[in-house]
Design an enzyme around this catalytic site. Structure first.
Site, PDB file in Angstrom:
ATOM      1  N   ARG A 199     -29.165  96.553 103.820  1.00  0.00           N
ATOM      2  CA  ARG A 199     -29.526  95.334 103.073  1.00  0.00           C
ATOM      3  C   ARG A 199     -28.970  94.146 103.852  1.00  0.00           C
ATOM      4  O   ARG A 199     -27.749  94.022 103.972  1.00  0.00           O
ATOM      5  CB  ARG A 199     -28.955  95.392 101.658  1.00  0.00           C
ATOM      6  CG  ARG A 199     -29.130  94.107 100.878  1.00  0.00           C
ATOM      7  CD  ARG A 199     -28.785  94.251  99.400  1.00  0.00           C
ATOM      8  NE  ARG A 199     -29.827  94.935  98.669  1.00  0.00           N
ATOM      9  CZ  ARG A 199     -29.980  94.896  97.339  1.00  0.00           C
ATOM     10  NH1 ARG A 199     -29.142  94.210  96.594  1.00  0.00           N
ATOM     11  NH2 ARG A 199     -30.960  95.556  96.756  1.00  0.00           N
ATOM     12  N   HIS A 222     -38.634  93.662  99.738  1.00  0.00           N
ATOM     13  CA  HIS A 222     -37.846  94.639  98.973  1.00  0.00           C
ATOM     14  C   HIS A 222     -38.743  95.849  98.702  1.00  0.00           C
ATOM     15  O   HIS A 222     -39.131  96.107  97.563  1.00  0.00           O
ATOM     16  CB  HIS A 222     -37.357  93.993  97.674  1.00  0.00           C
ATOM     17  CG  HIS A 222     -36.234  94.713  97.007  1.00  0.00           C
ATOM     18  ND1 HIS A 222     -35.654  95.865  97.517  1.00  0.00           N
ATOM     19  CD2 HIS A 222     -35.554  94.451  95.847  1.00  0.00           C
ATOM     20  CE1 HIS A 222     -34.700  96.270  96.712  1.00  0.00           C
ATOM     21  NE2 HIS A 222     -34.616  95.436  95.697  1.00  0.00           N
ATOM     22  N   GLN A 282     -37.940  98.604  95.987  1.00  0.00           N
ATOM     23  CA  GLN A 282     -38.184  98.118  94.622  1.00  0.00           C
ATOM     24  C   GLN A 282     -39.650  98.324  94.250  1.00  0.00           C
ATOM     25  O   GLN A 282     -39.975  98.807  93.167  1.00  0.00           O
ATOM     26  CB  GLN A 282     -37.821  96.630  94.546  1.00  0.00           C
ATOM     27  CG  GLN A 282     -38.053  96.008  93.205  1.00  0.00           C
ATOM     28  CD  GLN A 282     -37.108  96.549  92.149  1.00  0.00           C
ATOM     29  OE1 GLN A 282     -35.906  96.535  92.330  1.00  0.00           O
ATOM     30  NE2 GLN A 282     -37.641  97.016  91.036  1.00  0.00           N
ATOM     31  N   ASP A 342     -38.651  87.640  88.607  1.00  0.00           N
ATOM     32  CA  ASP A 342     -37.391  87.876  89.317  1.00  0.00           C
ATOM     33  C   ASP A 342     -36.582  86.585  89.191  1.00  0.00           C
ATOM     34  O   ASP A 342     -37.114  85.547  88.756  1.00  0.00           O
ATOM     35  CB  ASP A 342     -37.705  88.211  90.793  1.00  0.00           C
ATOM     36  CG  ASP A 342     -36.469  88.510  91.628  1.00  0.00           C
ATOM     37  OD1 ASP A 342     -35.393  88.792  91.057  1.00  0.00           O
ATOM     38  OD2 ASP A 342     -36.572  88.469  92.885  1.00  0.00           O
ATOM     39  N   CYS A 356     -37.157  93.183  88.326  1.00  0.00           N
ATOM     40  CA  CYS A 356     -36.414  94.080  89.223  1.00  0.00           C
ATOM     41  C   CYS A 356     -34.934  94.155  88.876  1.00  0.00           C
ATOM     42  O   CYS A 356     -34.273  95.119  89.232  1.00  0.00           O
ATOM     43  CB  CYS A 356     -36.603  93.644  90.665  1.00  0.00           C
ATOM     44  SG  CYS A 356     -36.096  91.934  90.948  1.00  0.00           S
ATOM     45  N   ARG A 379     -36.185 103.652  90.323  1.00  0.00           N
ATOM     46  CA  ARG A 379     -35.606 103.461  91.660  1.00  0.00           C
ATOM     47  C   ARG A 379     -35.082 104.808  92.171  1.00  0.00           C
ATOM     48  O   ARG A 379     -35.210 105.134  93.358  1.00  0.00           O
ATOM     49  CB  ARG A 379     -34.450 102.447  91.616  1.00  0.00           C
ATOM     50  CG  ARG A 379     -34.815 101.040  91.167  1.00  0.00           C
ATOM     51  CD  ARG A 379     -35.712 100.335  92.142  1.00  0.00           C
ATOM     52  NE  ARG A 379     -35.138 100.252  93.471  1.00  0.00           N
ATOM     53  CZ  ARG A 379     -34.262  99.328  93.892  1.00  0.00           C
ATOM     54  NH1 ARG A 379     -33.884  98.376  93.075  1.00  0.00           N
ATOM     55  NH2 ARG A 379     -33.810  99.329  95.131  1.00  0.00           N
TER      56      ARG A 379
HETATM   57  N1  NVA Z   1     -34.886  88.228  94.855  1.00  0.00           N
HETATM   58  C1  NVA Z   1     -33.628  88.813  94.474  1.00  0.00           C
HETATM   59  C2  NVA Z   1     -33.785  90.278  94.226  1.00  0.00           C
HETATM   60  C3  NVA Z   1     -32.538  90.977  93.800  1.00  0.00           C
HETATM   61  C4  NVA Z   1     -32.754  92.444  93.626  1.00  0.00           C
HETATM   62  C5  NVA Z   1     -32.611  88.545  95.566  1.00  0.00           C
HETATM   63  O1  NVA Z   1     -32.965  88.662  96.749  1.00  0.00           O
HETATM   64  O2  NVA Z   1     -31.471  88.219  95.256  1.00  0.00           O
HETATM   65  N1   CP Z   2     -33.216  95.390  91.914  1.00  0.00           N
HETATM   66  C1   CP Z   2     -32.221  95.563  92.805  1.00  0.00           C
HETATM   67  O1   CP Z   2     -32.426  95.759  94.000  1.00  0.00           O
HETATM   68  O2   CP Z   2     -30.975  95.554  92.246  1.00  0.00           O
HETATM   69  P1   CP Z   2     -29.611  95.572  93.037  1.00  0.00           P
HETATM   70  O3   CP Z   2     -29.475  94.246  93.742  1.00  0.00           O
HETATM   71  O4   CP Z   2     -28.571  95.753  91.955  1.00  0.00           O
HETATM   72  O5   CP Z   2     -29.612  96.710  94.019  1.00  0.00           O
END
Ligand code: NVA
Ligand code: CP
Length: 309
Positions: free
Chosen positions: A105, A132, A135, A226, A266, A294
């Protein structure tokens, strides 16, 4: 059809329509218990290297790997030499000598791509600023288990044209779902991703980018939102609220959608910002099933890239 043995998943468009359909079938079979792959011989090891916070992705990958008979090493970034400036490419080459698969990530998509370039093991995008994909696998599984099909349905995403919106665009196009993205003018999705989604859809399904939330939800079977400020954009959170308010999923907006519509998020959610408490806790919400999926979808992905299914 062959599985995804040895393959990376850096974005949704790394999958063909057929490969995505098979992953979703496997995810459903893993959830029902019809399919129970188990590692033979030396247990495979999954590494997790997260430059941003995570609850769901970290835990669902960890549990999935353990169910498959493998092991997990969650490497906290601040305990690594990466945090002291060791080049990413050196880290990638070294981790490749130890691990069987790595979920990363990062902020920049280019970083996940560098890991993939310098490691032979499968690299999985566990979220970047651009996409993502893991997801989206769970999201599509959730839609399929609700409606028994994907093709021909309409998904409307409301809010920020961010990483999640990008994977939705590509994922819906791959499965033949109509996709509508409703955002404020200045927060539209990346035009290159929109173009890619249109090329995949190839006129077989709709790809719509709009600033009109009401028109976007008409006859939609899936409403999705989101956070309005993603990880790394926390400083903008307060100033974004008034701009994004018309895109909130609330009871009034939900009434404009198909009567059978389901609501996805998500997570993590900011209640009373992008979604109201009454909607996320209401009868049309499927967010907890979505979060559970997930686990199943990523188990299917891990088993496939490890050549177990
Ligand atoms: N768009 C959000 C998704 C979190 C799972 C982020 O990148 O923080
Ligand atoms: N939806 C998602 O990716 O959650 P986290 O950031 O908790 O992994």
């Amino acid at each position: 059809m062959a599985g995804l043995k040895g393959r990376d998943l850096l974005g949704m468009a790394d999958l063909s329509r057929e490969e995505l359909a098979l992953l979703l079938t496997h995810a459903r079979q893993l959830k029902s218990g019809e399919l129970m792959p188990m590692a033979q011989g030396r247990p495979p090891v999954l590494g997790l290297l997260f430059y941003k916070a995570s609850t769901r992705t970290r835990m669902s990958f960890s549990v999935a790997m353990q169910h498959l008979g493998g092991h997990v090493i969650d490497l906290p970034l601040n305990a690594t030499q990466v945090s002291r400036g060791e080049p990413l490419v050196d880290t990638a080459r070294v981790l490749d000598r130890y691990l069987d698969v790595l979920a990363v990530r990062t902020f920049a998509q280019a970083d996940v791509e560098l890991y993939a370039k310098h490691a032979k093991m499968p690299i999985i995008n566990a979220l970047t600023d651009l996409e993502h994909p893991c997801q989206m696998l769970a999201d599509l599984q959730t839609v399929q288990e609700n409606f028994g099909q994907l093709s021909g349905l309409t998904m409307t995403y409301l809010g920020d044209g961010n990483n999640v919106a990008h994977s939705i665009l590509l994922g819906c196009a791959l499965v033949g779902m109509n996709v509508r993205i409703a955002t404020p003018e200045a927060y539209k999705p990346d035009p290159a991703i929109v173009k890619q989604a249109e090329a995949i859809a190839n006129g077989q399904s709709e790809v719509t980018i709009t600033t009109d939330p009401i028109a976007a939800v008409k006859n939609a079977q899936v409403l999705y939102t989101d956070v309005w400020a993603s990880m790394g954009q926390e400083d903008e959170a307060a100033s974004r609220i008034p701009l994004f308010q018309p895109y909130q999923i609330n009871d009034a907006l939900l009434k404009e959608a198909d009567r059978e519509a389901i609501v996805l998020h998500c997570l993590p959610a900011h209640r009373e910002e992008e979604i109201t408490n009454s909607v996320i806790e209401g009868p049309q919400s499927r967010v907890w099933d979505q979060a559970e999926n997930r686990l199943h979808a990523q188990k299917a992905l891990l088993a496939s890239v490890l050549g177990m299914i």
